[in-house]
Write an enzyme that holds these catalytic residues in place. Structure first.
Site, short mmCIF file in Angstrom:
data_model
loop_
_atom_site.label_atom_id
_atom_site.label_comp_id
_atom_site.label_asym_id
_atom_site.label_seq_id
_atom_site.Cartn_x
_atom_site.Cartn_y
_atom_site.Cartn_z
N CYS A 66 26.28 -8.34 3.08
CA CYS A 66 27.30 -8.62 2.15
C CYS A 66 28.56 -9.31 3.06
O CYS A 66 28.15 -9.42 4.26
CB CYS A 66 27.96 -7.18 1.45
N HIS A 99 17.88 7.21 18.29
CA HIS A 99 18.40 8.63 18.32
C HIS A 99 18.61 9.09 16.95
O HIS A 99 18.66 10.45 16.72
CB HIS A 99 19.89 8.54 19.06
#
Length: 146
Positions: A66, A99
């Site tokens: 966006c 992670h």
């Protein structure tokens, strides 16, 4: 790997450039729109269907654009099983997957250029979740919030 991609008017040019880049690299792309510039369109109309596809496993990863990437990130994270982050540097593009099992990257079409976007996407798509015990424990706590 099938990649979903979506944008509103604020990221249409970046989305088109990334789509061509990824197709050239051999990725299958599922395009959730927008397909043309319309200053009156709204990012949730495109980002939410992409996020639902990511959350349901219909596409393996998602790229949402966006104007700033902020709205896309907010909307995407409302969807179950989606872990979307606004990323502007390469460390987080890779580490977010390794992670934190990030499965959607959000980019600002009015904030970054195509060269950086390509580098971010390459890091995002090239990373794999490590699923170490501490990471699985942490992501389980996040999933409980859904």
């Amino acid at each position: 790997m099938t990649i979903g991609i979506a944008t509103d008017h604020g990221g249409i040019e970046l989305k088109q450039q990334l789509q061509a880049y990824l197709e050239k690299k051999g990725f299958a792309i599922k395009d959730f729109g927008a397909f043309e510039y319309d200053a009156a369109d709204d990012f949730p109309d495109f980002v939410v269907p992409l996020a639902r596809a990511v959350g349901a496993g219909e596409v393996e990863r998602g790229i949402a654009c966006c104007g700033s990437g902020v709205g896309a990130s907010i909307a995407a994270n409302k969807i179950k099983n989606v872990r979307a982050c606004l990323v502007n540097e390469t460390y987080s593009a890779r580490q977010g997957v390794e992670h934190d099992d990030m499965n959607m990257i959000c980019l600002g079409g009015r904030v970054i250029g195509i060269a950086l976007a390509q580098e971010l996407v390459d890091n995002f798509l090239g990373a794999e979740y490590q699923a170490l015990p501490r990471q699985v424990r942490r992501m389980g706590k996040v999933a409980e919030l859904e």
